[in-house]
Design a protein around this motif. Structure first.
Motif, PDB file in Angstrom:
ATOM      1  N   GLU A  40      -0.224 -21.117   1.931  1.00 43.73           N
ATOM      2  CA  GLU A  40      -1.411 -20.419   1.428  1.00 43.73           C
ATOM      3  C   GLU A  40      -1.495 -19.009   2.005  1.00 43.73           C
ATOM      4  N   ILE A  41      -1.244 -18.907   3.305  1.00 45.55           N
ATOM      5  CA  ILE A  41      -1.334 -17.594   3.964  1.00 45.55           C
ATOM      6  C   ILE A  41      -0.192 -16.681   3.498  1.00 45.55           C
ATOM      7  N   ILE A  42       1.029 -17.247   3.508  1.00 47.48           N
ATOM      8  CA  ILE A  42       2.184 -16.440   3.087  1.00 47.48           C
ATOM      9  C   ILE A  42       2.003 -15.972   1.641  1.00 47.48           C
ATOM     10  N   ASP A  43       1.482 -16.867   0.793  1.00 49.00           N
ATOM     11  CA  ASP A  43       1.290 -16.512  -0.621  1.00 49.00           C
ATOM     12  C   ASP A  43       0.396 -15.288  -0.789  1.00 49.00           C
ATOM     13  N   ASN A  44      -0.585 -15.154   0.093  1.00 48.13           N
ATOM     14  CA  ASN A  44      -1.445 -13.975  -0.006  1.00 48.13           C
ATOM     15  C   ASN A  44      -0.660 -12.696   0.255  1.00 48.13           C
ATOM     16  N   SER A  45       0.255 -12.770   1.225  1.00 50.44           N
ATOM     17  CA  SER A  45       1.109 -11.611   1.496  1.00 50.44           C
ATOM     18  C   SER A  45       2.049 -11.352   0.319  1.00 50.44           C
ATOM     19  N   VAL A  46       2.578 -12.451  -0.252  1.00 49.92           N
ATOM     20  CA  VAL A  46       3.508 -12.312  -1.378  1.00 49.92           C
ATOM     21  C   VAL A  46       2.779 -11.705  -2.582  1.00 49.92           C
ATOM     22  N   ASP A  47       1.553 -12.159  -2.822  1.00 45.92           N
ATOM     23  CA  ASP A  47       0.763 -11.611  -3.928  1.00 45.92           C
ATOM     24  C   ASP A  47       0.593 -10.106  -3.774  1.00 45.92           C
ATOM     25  N   GLU A  48       0.339  -9.703  -2.559  1.00 47.40           N
ATOM     26  CA  GLU A  48       0.146  -8.281  -2.296  1.00 47.40           C
ATOM     27  C   GLU A  48       1.446  -7.520  -2.588  1.00 47.40           C
ATOM     28  N   ALA A  49       2.585  -8.115  -2.207  1.00 48.07           N
ATOM     29  CA  ALA A  49       3.883  -7.478  -2.483  1.00 48.07           C
ATOM     30  C   ALA A  49       4.142  -7.436  -3.988  1.00 48.07           C
ATOM     31  N   THR A  68       1.723 -16.761  13.315  1.00 48.90           N
ATOM     32  CA  THR A  68       1.296 -15.438  12.860  1.00 48.90           C
ATOM     33  C   THR A  68       2.025 -15.090  11.565  1.00 48.90           C
ATOM     34  N   VAL A  69       1.272 -14.564  10.610  1.00 44.33           N
ATOM     35  CA  VAL A  69       1.869 -14.020   9.391  1.00 44.33           C
ATOM     36  C   VAL A  69       1.403 -12.581   9.291  1.00 44.33           C
ATOM     37  N   GLN A  70       2.330 -11.669   8.982  1.00 39.67           N
ATOM     38  CA  GLN A  70       1.879 -10.297   8.795  1.00 39.67           C
ATOM     39  C   GLN A  70       2.560  -9.640   7.611  1.00 39.67           C
ATOM     40  N   ASP A  71       1.835  -8.733   6.980  1.00 36.33           N
ATOM     41  CA  ASP A  71       2.423  -7.986   5.867  1.00 36.33           C
ATOM     42  C   ASP A  71       2.075  -6.507   6.008  1.00 36.33           C
ATOM     43  N   ASP A  72       2.743  -5.682   5.208  1.00 30.46           N
ATOM     44  CA  ASP A  72       2.456  -4.249   5.222  1.00 30.46           C
ATOM     45  C   ASP A  72       1.893  -3.818   3.864  1.00 30.46           C
ATOM     46  N   GLY A  75      -3.772  -4.080   3.172  1.00 35.71           N
ATOM     47  CA  GLY A  75      -4.767  -4.585   4.120  1.00 35.71           C
ATOM     48  C   GLY A  75      -5.958  -5.108   3.347  1.00 35.71           C
ATOM     49  N   VAL A  76      -6.490  -6.254   3.775  1.00 39.79           N
ATOM     50  CA  VAL A  76      -7.656  -6.819   3.097  1.00 39.79           C
ATOM     51  C   VAL A  76      -8.784  -5.788   3.180  1.00 39.79           C
ATOM     52  N   PRO A  77      -9.506  -5.545   2.073  1.00 42.20           N
ATOM     53  CA  PRO A  77     -10.585  -4.549   2.107  1.00 42.20           C
ATOM     54  C   PRO A  77     -11.585  -4.820   3.237  1.00 42.20           C
ATOM     55  N   SER A  87     -18.141  -8.141   4.215  1.00 46.39           N
ATOM     56  CA  SER A  87     -16.906  -7.362   4.162  1.00 46.39           C
ATOM     57  C   SER A  87     -15.868  -8.139   3.357  1.00 46.39           C
ATOM     58  N   GLY A  88     -14.914  -7.401   2.775  1.00 48.70           N
ATOM     59  CA  GLY A  88     -13.834  -8.049   2.020  1.00 48.70           C
ATOM     60  C   GLY A  88     -13.141  -9.105   2.865  1.00 48.70           C
ATOM     61  N   VAL A  89     -12.937  -8.781   4.163  1.00 45.82           N
ATOM     62  CA  VAL A  89     -12.263  -9.725   5.063  1.00 45.82           C
ATOM     63  C   VAL A  89     -13.041 -11.037   5.136  1.00 45.82           C
ATOM     64  N   GLU A  90     -14.361 -10.917   5.317  1.00 45.79           N
ATOM     65  CA  GLU A  90     -15.162 -12.135   5.443  1.00 45.79           C
ATOM     66  C   GLU A  90     -15.164 -12.929   4.136  1.00 45.79           C
ATOM     67  N   VAL A  91     -15.158 -12.222   3.021  1.00 42.78           N
ATOM     68  CA  VAL A  91     -15.095 -12.911   1.718  1.00 42.78           C
ATOM     69  C   VAL A  91     -13.801 -13.708   1.607  1.00 42.78           C
ATOM     70  N   VAL A  92     -12.692 -13.024   1.890  1.00 40.83           N
ATOM     71  CA  VAL A  92     -11.388 -13.676   1.728  1.00 40.83           C
ATOM     72  C   VAL A  92     -11.258 -14.893   2.644  1.00 40.83           C
ATOM     73  N   ARG A 183      -2.628  -8.879   9.393  1.00 42.41           N
ATOM     74  CA  ARG A 183      -2.019  -9.826  10.339  1.00 42.41           C
ATOM     75  C   ARG A 183      -2.969 -10.993  10.509  1.00 42.41           C
ATOM     76  N   VAL A 184      -2.432 -12.196  10.429  1.00 41.83           N
ATOM     77  CA  VAL A 184      -3.260 -13.384  10.637  1.00 41.83           C
ATOM     78  C   VAL A 184      -2.570 -14.281  11.648  1.00 41.83           C
ATOM     79  N   ARG A 185      -3.286 -14.681  12.694  1.00 43.39           N
ATOM     80  CA  ARG A 185      -2.755 -15.720  13.586  1.00 43.39           C
ATOM     81  C   ARG A 185      -3.740 -16.874  13.565  1.00 43.39           C
TER      82      ARG A 185
HETATM   83  C1  28G Z   1      -1.037 -11.637   6.767  1.00 42.80           C
HETATM   84  C2  28G Z   1      -1.347 -12.783   6.192  1.00 42.80           C
HETATM   85  C3  28G Z   1      -1.815 -12.963   4.859  1.00 42.80           C
HETATM   86  C4  28G Z   1      -3.668  -9.637   1.885  1.00 42.80           C
HETATM   87  C5  28G Z   1      -4.687  -8.133   0.598  1.00 42.80           C
HETATM   88  C6  28G Z   1      -4.992  -6.953  -0.033  1.00 42.80           C
HETATM   89  C7  28G Z   1      -6.119  -6.894  -0.835  1.00 42.80           C
HETATM   90  C8  28G Z   1      -6.891  -8.056  -0.993  1.00 42.80           C
HETATM   91  C9  28G Z   1      -5.515  -9.231   0.399  1.00 42.80           C
HETATM   92  O1  28G Z   1      -7.954  -8.047  -1.791  1.00 42.80           O
HETATM   93  C10 28G Z   1      -9.433  -9.196  -3.229  1.00 42.80           C
HETATM   94  C11 28G Z   1     -11.475  -9.427  -1.968  1.00 42.80           C
HETATM   95  C12 28G Z   1     -12.860  -8.945  -1.817  1.00 42.80           C
HETATM   96  C13 28G Z   1     -12.282  -6.864  -2.842  1.00 42.80           C
HETATM   97  C14 28G Z   1      -6.777  -5.625  -2.826  1.00 42.80           C
HETATM   98  C15 28G Z   1      -6.492  -4.468  -0.810  1.00 42.80           C
HETATM   99  C16 28G Z   1      -7.133  -4.439  -3.426  1.00 42.80           C
HETATM  100  C17 28G Z   1      -7.132  -3.280  -2.686  1.00 42.80           C
HETATM  101  C18 28G Z   1      -6.458  -5.658  -1.509  1.00 42.80           C
HETATM  102  C19 28G Z   1      -2.840 -11.398   3.356  1.00 42.80           C
HETATM  103  C20 28G Z   1     -10.894  -7.313  -2.998  1.00 42.80           C
HETATM  104  C21 28G Z   1      -8.657  -9.248  -1.978  1.00 42.80           C
HETATM  105  N1  28G Z   1      -6.805  -3.320  -1.382  1.00 42.80           N
HETATM  106  N2  28G Z   1      -3.651  -8.411   1.449  1.00 42.80           N
HETATM  107  N3  28G Z   1      -6.600  -9.202  -0.376  1.00 42.80           N
HETATM  108  N4  28G Z   1     -10.794  -8.768  -3.055  1.00 42.80           N
HETATM  109  N5  28G Z   1      -2.730 -10.180   2.745  1.00 42.80           N
HETATM  110  N6  28G Z   1      -1.823 -11.740   4.140  1.00 42.80           N
HETATM  111  O2  28G Z   1      -3.785 -12.136   3.221  1.00 42.80           O
HETATM  112  O3  28G Z   1     -12.910  -7.538  -1.759  1.00 42.80           O
HETATM  113  S1  28G Z   1      -4.964 -10.567   1.267  1.00 42.80           S
END
Ligand code: 28G
Length: 684
Positions: A40-49, A68-72, A75-77, A87-92, A183-185
């Motif tokens: 689940e965590i890795i998939d979020n990084s993959v989705d971002e990629a 720990t999983v990290q991506d470049d 960054g979660v909003p 915050s976006g982080v708290e939502v996610v 980064r998530v640990r």
């Molecule tokens: C390291 C371990 C797991 C993630 C992102 C980037 C964005 C994102 C993640 O948005 C969708 C949530 C509520 C508005 C999207 C960043 C658009 C613009 C993102 C991860 C956006 C979530 N900038 N990278 N979620 N909503 N990596 N890695 O979880 O606010 S999750």
């Protein structure tokens, strides 16, 4: 009650639901559930990629069981979403998103659904720390069982104070503006996971490797802190490289790629704002079809299918379209050339085309529908025709000889498919006649077979003995109650180069198949095998090793279930016989030069002398019956090496080496394996 407290309560309720029924969200609370959280965590990084942000994903396995999983990515909003005030982080990380894989509703894995599983993992972790690099700053937030708050120190056991009136996304550092990522640990909660739930490194590696194949250029790495081992996966060639990785046999048609984007229309139910009821609406969608495929000389089929890089192990409409199109194109091409291919009135079947095929079928389109108990089958009906069209167009062109530089390969491929069809027909009839004869009497068994007296399969053994000289001794050495012998002549067929029909007409191979009585190839029936153990008994020298490899390949390619059932063995005859001198005469057999050296050294140390010269066996024929019985055939004393499917698969690759055109590596292998009697691999 103020806003935050109200939201806080509703979040806690959601997290409580996850902790009460974790199985609903992650399938189980054993090792698989543990791995599911990681996906689940890795998939979020993959989705971002996949969204085009980020080139690297790193995983670290810590010694305390945390990960720990990290991506470049971006960054979660970090800013406050006006709708929720969070915050976006708290939502996610705290809001449960509509249905996960096991919760019903839409499928919550990779494919553009950011953050779907992060809150579930968070709820099931005794601690989760997230850090986001964004807009020149590093932001941080921590959670205990999903609840946001502050830990007094490091680790999951530290004192924890939940936020009550408001939550904080703290700024903990400065970074350059261009540095972004997440980064998530997290520490899986021991209250949730079973004590035996174990992290599976192998699973992680294969998942990362698979993702690297499906997202070309993405670098995925893992570091295990306990063993200090790191691995990195990156494949610029994508699924072409995946197919090459999967394929084990020599090529008939080198890997080709099909890539096409098609639009299609789909009727979907939507909420009609005005009436508040559901209405049907047509939407236009794009589907990317990406296929890599090759045919090899073997008859195994290895096809993997994916939808939005999610694996579909049970296939579905994309795979059906793929297979149907191939079958149709091959039928058309072979019918059009029936005379040249000597295939008049031959009906090609699916399996004839699939034999030796290695392929990766990957489709991408929005909102796929999944079916079946485990939601592992692609449903979306329109995809079948879309894939079929792309594949048929390519295959028709290829088989008509219209793709430059493929003529020789295409001819070989068509020959192979025709030969598979003929083989299928002849194997079927061979098995039928065999069954009929067996029903009447056993007179159909080859005269060379020295059968055992007992008729039960359980406890019976068939020794396949190389060379007639050893046969005489083996006859005397065996226990005729349950041990049967089948002699074969030294040079049997080169199975790798032969087609199955060649093979069935080869006397030695046919005798083996006939004696086992279970058919061969796809019609092989494990239940029918007449002996419990099949034991290959050949000399412990280079020729013996060669014969063993040939036989192994025969079994692996044409009687695979027998190997998989662990019923094929290699006898392990000794290489030397040492007899101590003096009153308490002792006989010791050794199985390698090393073992002999060690023995002689220890005898000398103990002040014992031994008879000179030491007897060295060059072949089975040099042993007398008692010696052969005692060392190699009697169940009480002998050692057998069980042939595993891994051995045999290695055998198939090795076979390329043995039968290929390069002479030097071939010699090395034969000599190597001749003294590869590793005692640890032996199963008495
Ligand atoms: C390291 C371990 C797991 C993630 C992102 C980037 C964005 C994102 C993640 O948005 C969708 C949530 C509520 C508005 C999207 C960043 C658009 C613009 C993102 C991860 C956006 C979530 N900038 N990278 N979620 N909503 N990596 N890695 O979880 O606010 S999750």
């Amino acid at each position: 009650m103020d806003d935050y407290s109200a939201r806080h309560l509703s979040v806690l309720e959601g997290l409580e639901a996850v902790r009460k029924r974790p199985g609903m969200y992650i399938g189980s609370t054993d090792g698989r559930g543990l791995m599911h959280c990681l996906w689940e965590i890795i998939d979020n990084s993959v989705d971002e990629a996949l969204a085009g942000h980020g080139k690297r994903i790193g995983v670290v396995i810590h010694t305390d069981g945390s990960i720990t999983v990290q991506d470049d990515g971006r960054g979660v909003p970090v800013d406050i979403e006006p709708r929720t005030g969070l915050s976006g982080v708290e939502v996610v990380f705290t809001k449960l998103h509509a249905g996960g894989k096991f919760g019903g509703g839409s499928y919550g894995a990779s494919g553009g659904l950011h953050g779907v599983g992060a809150s579930v993992v968070n709820a099931l972790s005794s601690r989760l720390d997230v850090e986001v690099d964004r807009a020149g700053q590093t932001w941080a937030m921590s959670f205990h069982r999903g609840e946001p708050g502050v830990f007094a120190s490091e680790g999951p056991a530290a004192d924890f104070t939940p936020f009550v009136d408001k939550s904080e996304l703290r700024v903990v550092g400065k970074v350059t503006k261009s540095k972004t990522g997440t980064r998530v640990r997290y520490w899986p909660d021991s209250q949730i996971f079973e004590p035996g739930a174990d992290f599976q490194m192998q699973d992680l590696e294969s998942r990362l490797r698979q993702t690297a194949f499906l997202v070309p250029g993405l670098v995925l790495s893992v570091h295990d802190e306990l063993s200090d081992v790191s691995q990195e996966f990156v494949f610029e060639g994508g699924i072409t490289e995946y197919v090459e990785y999967l394929a084990a046999d020599g090529p008939v048609l080198a890997t080709r790629r099909i890539n096409e984007t098609t639009s299609f229309r789909e009727t979907v139910p939507v909420l009609d704002e005005a009436s508040g009821s559901m209405k049907s609406k047509e939407v236009e969608r794009q589907c990317v079809v990406d296929v890599a495929l090759r045919w090899g000389s073997g008859f195994d089929t290895r096809v993997k299918s994916f939808v939005n890089i999610i694996s579909t192990p049970k296939g579905g409409s994309h795979l059906t379209g793929f297979e149907q199109a191939l079958l149709k194109s091959f039928r058309t091409a072979i019918e059009a050339n029936a005379r040249r291919l000597k295939a008049t009135s031959l009906k090609i079947e699916r399996d004839d085309v699939m034999a030796g095929l290695t392929a990766v079928v990957s489709v991408s389109f929005p909102e796929p529908q999944f079916e079946g108990q485990t939601k592992e089958t692609l449903g979306t009906p329109a995809i079948k025709a879309i894939v079929a069209n792309s594949v048929a167009k390519w295959a028709d062109e290829l088989l008509a000889g219209k793709i430059r530089g493929t003529k020789a390969e295409v001819d070989a491929l068509l020959d192979k498919v025709v030969s598979e069809a003929k083989t299928r027909i002849s194997a079927r009839s061979l098995k039928d006649t065999q069954r009929r004869k067996n029903a009447l009497e056993s007179s159909s068994l080859p005269s060379k077979l020295v059968d055992c007296r007992g008729s039960a399969t359980v406890g019976s053994e068939l020794f396949i003995v190389e060379g007639d000289s050893a046969l005489g001794t083996a006859k005397l050495a065996r226990d005729s109650a349950f041990q049967a012998l089948l002699p074969i002549r030294g040079k049997i067929l080169n199975v790798q180069k032969a087609s199955l029909s060649d093979m069935l007409s080869n006397a030695e191979c046919a005798a083996i198949i006939q004696v086992l009585g279970a058919g061969s190839g796809r019609t092989f029936d494990l239940e029918q095998v007449r002996y419990e153990k099949i034991i290959l008994m050949s000399d412990a020298d280079v020729d013996g090793a060669h014969i063993r490899t040939l036989l192994l390949t025969l079994f692996f390619r044409y009687m695979r279930p027998l190997v998989e059932a662990g019923r094929v063995y290699a006898a392990v005859p000794p290489l030397h016989r040492v007899e101590t001198a003096g009153r308490n005469k002792e006989v010791i057999y050794t199985y390698s030069q090393q073992e002999l050296n060690d023995l002689l050294r220890s005898l000398e140390k103990a002040g014992k002398s031994y008879k000179q010269p030491i007897q060295r066996y060059k072949g089975l024929g040099e042993m007398d019956a008692d010696q052969l019985a005692e060392t190699t055939m009697q169940p009480s004393n002998r050692m057998l090496r069980r042939i595993t499917a891994v051995d045999a698969a290695a055998g198939e690759r090795t076979f390329e080496l043995l039968m290929g055109n390069e002479v030097a590596p071939r010699r090395d292998f034969i000599v190597d394996s001749a003294d590869d009697f590793d005692r640890e691999k032996i199963d008495a």
